[in-house]
Enzyme design. Structure first.
Site, PDB file in Angstrom:
ATOM      1  N   PHE A   1      48.547  45.474  19.249  1.00 58.83           N
ATOM      2  CA  PHE A   1      47.748  45.886  20.395  1.00 58.83           C
ATOM      3  C   PHE A   1      47.134  44.641  21.008  1.00 58.83           C
ATOM      4  O   PHE A   1      46.498  43.850  20.302  1.00 58.83           O
ATOM      5  CB  PHE A   1      46.634  46.855  19.979  1.00 58.83           C
ATOM      6  CG  PHE A   1      45.790  47.292  21.145  1.00 58.83           C
ATOM      7  CD1 PHE A   1      46.251  48.254  22.039  1.00 58.83           C
ATOM      8  CD2 PHE A   1      44.544  46.721  21.388  1.00 58.83           C
ATOM      9  CE1 PHE A   1      45.488  48.640  23.136  1.00 58.83           C
ATOM     10  CE2 PHE A   1      43.777  47.110  22.486  1.00 58.83           C
ATOM     11  CZ  PHE A   1      44.247  48.074  23.356  1.00 58.83           C
TER      12      PHE A   1
ATOM     13  N   ASP B   1      46.421  36.502  18.282  1.00 60.69           N
ATOM     14  CA  ASP B   1      45.433  37.388  18.887  1.00 60.69           C
ATOM     15  C   ASP B   1      44.433  37.744  17.789  1.00 60.69           C
ATOM     16  O   ASP B   1      44.706  38.585  16.935  1.00 60.69           O
ATOM     17  CB  ASP B   1      46.112  38.639  19.454  1.00 60.69           C
ATOM     18  CG  ASP B   1      45.110  39.604  20.092  1.00 60.69           C
ATOM     19  OD1 ASP B   1      43.892  39.420  19.886  1.00 60.69           O
ATOM     20  OD2 ASP B   1      45.549  40.551  20.767  1.00 60.69           O
TER      21      ASP B   1
ATOM     22  N   LYS C   1      35.740  40.678  21.214  1.00 64.72           N
ATOM     23  CA  LYS C   1      34.973  41.617  20.392  1.00 64.72           C
ATOM     24  C   LYS C   1      33.724  41.011  19.735  1.00 64.72           C
ATOM     25  O   LYS C   1      32.685  40.971  20.363  1.00 64.72           O
ATOM     26  CB  LYS C   1      35.894  42.309  19.381  1.00 64.72           C
ATOM     27  CG  LYS C   1      36.921  43.208  20.104  1.00 64.72           C
ATOM     28  CD  LYS C   1      37.531  44.306  19.261  1.00 64.72           C
ATOM     29  CE  LYS C   1      38.194  45.356  20.125  1.00 64.72           C
ATOM     30  NZ  LYS C   1      39.624  45.254  20.289  1.00 64.72           N
TER      31      LYS C   1
HETATM   32  C1  LIG Z   1      40.553  45.241  21.438  1.00 68.16           C
HETATM   33  C2  LIG Z   1      41.678  44.316  21.400  1.00 68.16           C
HETATM   34  C3  LIG Z   1      42.192  43.710  22.565  1.00 68.16           C
HETATM   35  C4  LIG Z   1      41.687  44.076  23.945  1.00 68.16           C
HETATM   36  O1  LIG Z   1      40.335  43.814  24.114  1.00 68.16           O
HETATM   37  P1  LIG Z   1      39.547  44.462  25.362  1.00 68.16           P
HETATM   38  O2  LIG Z   1      38.194  43.814  25.299  1.00 68.16           O
HETATM   39  O3  LIG Z   1      39.508  45.942  25.127  1.00 68.16           O
HETATM   40  O4  LIG Z   1      40.290  44.129  26.589  1.00 68.16           O
HETATM   41  C5  LIG Z   1      43.196  42.792  22.436  1.00 68.16           C
HETATM   42  N1  LIG Z   1      43.694  42.470  21.238  1.00 68.16           N
HETATM   43  C6  LIG Z   1      43.245  43.026  20.097  1.00 68.16           C
HETATM   44  C7  LIG Z   1      43.815  42.605  18.792  1.00 68.16           C
HETATM   45  C8  LIG Z   1      42.242  43.979  20.137  1.00 68.16           C
HETATM   46  O5  LIG Z   1      41.806  44.546  19.014  1.00 68.16           O
END
Ligand SMILES: *Cc1c(COP(=O)(O)O)cnc(C)c1O
Length: 398
Positions: A128, A213, A242
């Protein structure tokens, strides 16, 4: 009827205040929070140092522009560079923007090197990366792509874990590899050190950019500042968000050496990214995360949580299929439908947890969680399992 887009199947529950690892609903009921706004509220609720920093920043200029120097941003950027593999940072407002910046950085590095044909990114199923048009293409989840027109080209997907299969996908057009060291949304799957090292070697061999990521698994959550520190290798580019703002919208793309240098004036921008208010909070959060013993505490609590989940699995072997995750990004694959089970935990046991893919119950407590909190949470899950078994038995005889 809500005026809002119906994009979320929202619970009616609304919280009014928080204290440590607990949230209090409008009716005053306390909830134990192993959700943390999806790994965002890393310091829990009411951290005096962070509140003080936000209050002080509120009295100053909230926003200027990235065409001026922003001292708070310079400071936060330098601190992130000092604490990681990176040489430069671009600040964003969200995780998806951080991933977008990472993809642009990787492609522009190849372009600047005179290899503009190298645009393809290899990414993984179960990942994701966000909800923008670019990041849904990067994530490759068909249910997030459906109905939104042609997917942005330039991404190839395969199941993680098989290095030979990754190598087979590499062509002269391959730009880089994008991976979450611990997949969050997809099912709390920790990649093996061997696999991540193998990806690094492939990137070195084929002049490709390795992008991690760490939006969800970074910022202390696995028991290291960043998950890559477990592997002995470093990425070239990393997306962060986050936990970085402790609840204030903030993200960052970190990059190294020549890859970072390719992002010259005009190649990228953001109106708000890294504004004074966000970076004042970011600096205060970082003070806490990098304070002596903080990340050691996370590692210790991660081990305790894993131990308690193991006990839980032994007690409910038919309900708990597998244990997943690393540190305080933990999960158990369960047999009861996970979305219903999350609702049961919330409504009947006042425990907040998160559903993940592959029917995994995801646990993301604030990093300041104690072992007593962990015992309480696992006790609530055990109670919910016992109640579930009882209900299942009752409906079987009915
Ligand atoms: C939550 C998340 C995103 C996206 O972050 P947003 O602030 O919702 O745009 C991207 N990569 C990972 C691994 C995530 O958990």
């Amino acid at each position: 009827m809500s005026a809002l887009y119906g994009t979320y199947a929202r619970s009616a529950l609304a919280f009014e205040r928080g204290e440590g690892v607990r949230l209090f609903a409008q009716d005053g009921r306390p909830y134990l929070d192993f959700h943390s706004g999806i790994a965002v509220n890393s310091l829990g609720y009411g951290d005096k140092h962070v509140i003080g920093a936000l209050q002080a920043a509120a009295e100053k200029v909230w926003h200027t522009s990235n065409v001026f120097t922003i001292p708070e941003q310079e400071k936060l950027g330098q601190r992130l560079v000092d604490a990681t593999f990176a040489d430069s940072v671009f600040f964003t407002n969200s995780g998806a923007e951080a991933v977008e910046c990472a993809i642009k950085t990787a492609r522009h590095y190849q372009f600047a090197k005179g290899q503009p044909e190298k645009v393809e990114i290899i990414a993984f199923t179960g990942s994701f990366h966000g909800r923008t048009l670019g990041t849904i293409a990067a994530g490759g989840n068909p249910s997030y792509l459906e109905g939104f027109g042609p997917a942005l080209p330039g991404f190839k997907h395969l199941a993680p874990g098989d290095l030979a299969a990754v190598e087979a996908l590499i062509t002269p057009q391959t730009c880089g590899i994008l991976i979450e060291p611990v997949q969050g949304e997809g099912g709390v799957t920790a990649m093996s050190t061997e696999f991540l090292r193998g990806l690094r070697a492939l990137c070195d061999q084929h002049d490709m950019v390795l992008i991690f990521d760490e939006v969800q698994c970074g910022y202390g959550r696995t028991g290291k500042f960043f998950a890559y520190e477990w592997t002995g290798i470093v990425p070239d580019v990393m997306a962060v968000a986050k936990g970085i703002g402790g609840g204030f919208p903030l993200g960052a793309c970190l990059a190294k050496g020549e890859v970072a240098k390719s992002m010259v004036p005009g190649t990228h921008g953001s109106t708000y990214g890294g504004n004074p208010l966000a970076c004042a909070v970011g600096n205060a959060v970082l003070d806490r995360i990098l304070s002596p013993g903080f990340i050691d505490h996370v590692e210790k609590m991660g081990q305790r949580l894993a131990w308690h989940l193991q006990q839980l699995q032994q007690r409910f072997p038919t309900l708990v299929v597998e244990q997943r995750g690393k540190g305080l990004i933990a999960g158990i694959k369960i047999t009861p439908p996970v979305r219903d089970f999350v609702a049961r935990l919330r409504d009947n046991h006042q425990l907040l947890a998160v559903a993940a893919g592959d029917n995994v119950l995801r646990l993301l407590p604030p990093l300041v969680v104690t072992e007593a909190d962990i015992e309480e949470a696992v006790g609530k899950i055990a109670d919910a399992f016992a109640a579930y078994e009882k209900d299942a038995a009752a409906s079987a005889t009915a």
